[in-house]
Write a protein that holds these residues in place. Structure first.
Motif, short mmCIF file in Angstrom:
data_model
loop_
_atom_site.label_atom_id
_atom_site.label_comp_id
_atom_site.label_asym_id
_atom_site.label_seq_id
_atom_site.Cartn_x
_atom_site.Cartn_y
_atom_site.Cartn_z
N TYR A 91 0.86 -1.18 0.00
CA TYR A 91 0.00 0.00 0.00
C TYR A 91 0.89 1.23 0.00
CZ TYR A 91 -4.04 2.95 0.90
OH TYR A 91 -5.04 3.89 0.77
N PHE A 92 0.51 2.27 -0.76
CA PHE A 92 1.37 3.44 -0.88
C PHE A 92 0.58 4.73 -0.75
CE2 PHE A 92 -0.24 2.89 -5.16
CZ PHE A 92 -0.37 4.19 -5.65
N ILE A 93 1.31 5.78 -0.39
CA ILE A 93 0.81 7.15 -0.40
C ILE A 93 1.92 8.00 -1.00
CG2 ILE A 93 1.62 7.46 1.99
CD1 ILE A 93 -0.51 9.59 2.37
N SER A 94 1.54 8.94 -1.89
CA SER A 94 2.55 9.79 -2.52
C SER A 94 2.05 11.23 -2.55
CB SER A 94 2.87 9.32 -3.94
OG SER A 94 1.72 9.43 -4.77
N LYS A 95 3.00 12.15 -2.49
CA LYS A 95 2.68 13.58 -2.52
C LYS A 95 3.86 14.36 -3.06
CE LYS A 95 0.31 17.33 -1.54
NZ LYS A 95 -0.97 17.64 -2.21
N ASN A 96 3.61 15.22 -4.03
CA ASN A 96 4.61 16.16 -4.53
C ASN A 96 4.34 17.53 -3.94
OD1 ASN A 96 6.00 14.33 -6.15
ND2 ASN A 96 4.61 14.63 -7.86
N ARG A 97 5.20 17.93 -3.04
CA ARG A 97 5.18 19.25 -2.42
C ARG A 97 3.92 19.48 -1.57
NH1 ARG A 97 8.41 23.67 -3.49
NH2 ARG A 97 9.76 22.06 -4.33
N THR A 98 4.06 19.31 -0.28
CA THR A 98 2.97 19.58 0.64
C THR A 98 2.67 21.08 0.66
OG1 THR A 98 4.59 19.67 2.44
CG2 THR A 98 3.41 17.59 2.12
N SER A 99 1.46 21.42 1.10
CA SER A 99 1.03 22.81 1.10
C SER A 99 1.80 23.65 2.12
CB SER A 99 -0.47 22.88 1.40
OG SER A 99 -0.77 22.25 2.63
N SER A 100 2.32 23.02 3.17
CA SER A 100 3.18 23.69 4.14
C SER A 100 4.12 22.64 4.72
CB SER A 100 2.34 24.38 5.23
OG SER A 100 1.52 23.45 5.90
N GLY A 101 4.91 23.02 5.72
CA GLY A 101 5.90 22.10 6.27
C GLY A 101 5.28 20.78 6.73
N LEU A 102 5.97 19.69 6.43
CA LEU A 102 5.44 18.36 6.72
C LEU A 102 5.67 17.99 8.19
CD1 LEU A 102 4.22 15.68 5.63
CD2 LEU A 102 6.58 14.92 5.25
N LEU A 103 4.59 17.58 8.86
CA LEU A 103 4.67 17.03 10.20
C LEU A 103 4.65 15.51 10.18
CD1 LEU A 103 2.26 19.32 12.29
CD2 LEU A 103 4.76 19.37 12.26
#
Length: 471
Positions: free
Chosen positions: A447-459
């Motif tokens: 199972y995967f999750i992907s994201k290009n550039r979060t809207s603000s700093g990643l927690l």
């Protein structure tokens, strides 16, 4: 029989929603207006002290006075935005409160005062009729309340969005009744009163409420209690693709959220329906689904001493493994260093993988963590988790601590060979705000999750798996 006001009075939350009625304005077809109120409940001067019934009723009445005011306020906003009111406050209302049920002493479980007390949701329709009740099944240190002998599967019909299901607070972490209710009755709208104490980095209220809505592709109306000193805040109206939330640990006072959201129909597929199919051919391995293999494809058992980690090339030292407590569990971590990289970390049968890249390397430490085991603090339930988290400082020992602010913008793909189809994708950003993944799903039994550039700093970016059968 005496009860603490912590037990009796903080478990109050309220949700409102209404149908569209015919008016002169154009309406958005297939939508409805929802509202939730995060209530700052009135407690006794000493919330932990035992009080008599009359004092408890007086305080309950003062809380209900505030609810009555908010019902009127919600109805007024609905009139202004969608002309939802035909007569008086034409509104559906769900509230959470304590109820009592007489019992006979021939009942071996009947309390000594001859009655059961339940943490209860009540639902009224727009005619003011009581249409449904739900008794909380998974109690969380609620000594004033009794557990129902069997779980309630409660839902009610509306003319604007079909069936709405109900459950409460801690129920959301368990198969009964929450998951079984949604699956058995194919529900797509849930009303969820809660008194949730936030716990970062994986179980803040808005974080997990959104993940639950995303995993099941449902709408959730979640009304939390507002008591920052108790760690309680975080309400929202959630759809699979958008959220309207309130999280405020700094100030006091309630908050009403009103939003128009689309109706989700029963033929709308959820992620977990396809997840079930993978179990038939599931095999545990550390093999990744990317075309480029990640180095060090060896799964180590939790607690097993690991040898020095060297890449397949034989001359490149890999980041060290370390252990730290997160969510009261012993996670195995590997640090996330540099501008980009490929990492993996394993525990028991679960291996987690991360591809990451960031354009600016900040003075912040991140780590990739894994846990595959039975959680036993403040509840007992089995968790499989792959988590990319910001650490509290620059030392390994701070990884897993509660952090609320971050500046690093990270592109990532996170995946793991999960053994359960019940996976909740978490994506939390600086200031306890939410972001949505670009993609989630299964590929080659991972199972995967992907994201290009979060809207603000990643927690936090995490796959939070619940393996209900192993509870």
């Amino acid at each position: 029989m005496a009860y603490t006001m912590v037990d009796l009075c903080w478990k109050l939350a309220v949700c409102f929603f209404c149908c569209q009625v015919v008016s002169g304005r154009v309406k958005t077809e297939g939508h409805y207006v929802a509202a939730v109120y995060e209530h700052e409940s009135i407690l006794s001067p000493n919330p932990t002290a035992l009080v008599d019934r009359q004092s408890a009723l007086e305080l309950m009445g003062r809380n209900l006075d505030i609810y009555e005011q908010q019902v009127v306020a919600a109805a007024r906003q609905v009139l202004q935005r969608l002309s939802c009111m035909a007569l008086k406050n034409k509104i559906f209302l769900v509230a959470n409160l304590g109820t009592k049920q007489p019992c006979e002493h021939i009942d071996p479980h009947c309390p000594s005062d001859g009655r059961y007390q339940f943490n209860t949701n009540v639902a009224f329709n727009d005619d003011g009729m009581l249409v449904a009740t739900y008794r909380k099944y998974n109690l969380y240190f609620e000594y004033a309340f009794d557990t129902p002998p069997e779980p309630d599967y409660t839902f009610f019909d509306t003319p604007f969005a079909g069936k709405f299901g109900m459950f409460t607070c801690f129920d959301i972490l368990f198969f009964e009744p929450a998951v079984n209710l949604i699956r058995q009755y194919n529900l797509k709208q849930i009303v969820y009163p809660t008194a949730w104490m936030n716990q970062l980095p994986l179980l803040s209220a808005v974080e997990f409420q959104q993940a639950f809505a995303t995993a099941f592709n449902i709408n959730i109306l979640a009304a939390n209690i507002h008591h920052p000193t108790l760690g309680m805040t975080g309400s929202g109206i959630y759809t699979p693709v958008k959220s309207f939330i309130y999280h405020n640990m700094e100030s006091y006072g309630g908050k009403l959220i009103v939003a128009e959201i689309p109706v989700i129909t029963t033929d709308y597929k959820n992620n977990l329906e396809s997840n079930e199919r993978f179990r038939q051919n599931l095999h545990h391995s550390c093999k990744t689904f990317t075309s480029t293999p990640i180095a060090d494809e060896v799964c180590f058992k939790e607690g097993q001493e690991t040898p020095g980690r060297v890449s397949e090339k034989g001359n490149e030292q890999l980041p060290p493994l370390f252990y730290a407590e997160m969510m009261y569990d012993n996670f195995t971590f590997v640090p996330v260093w540099g501008e980009k990289g490929e990492l993996q970390v394993c525990a028991n049968t679960l291996c987690c993988y991360l591809n990451y890249q960031r354009t600016v390397v900040t003075e912040e430490l991140y780590a990739l963590g894994v846990f595959d085991g039975l959680h036993t603090v403040h509840g007992t339930y089995y968790v499989q988790a792959c988590a990319l988290v910001k650490c509290g400082g620059l030392s390994f020992s701070t990884c897993g601590q509660e952090v609320t602010d971050a500046t690093a913008l990270i592109d990532f793909q996170l995946w793991g060979n999960m053994s359960t189809p019940y996976i909740f994708p978490l994506l939390l950003t600086s200031g306890i705000t939410l972001d949505f993944a670009d993609h989630t799903g299964w590929k080659n039994n991972h199972y995967f999750i992907s994201k290009n550039r979060t809207s603000s700093g990643l927690l936090t970016a995490a796959l939070y798996g619940r393996w209900y059968e192993k509870d």
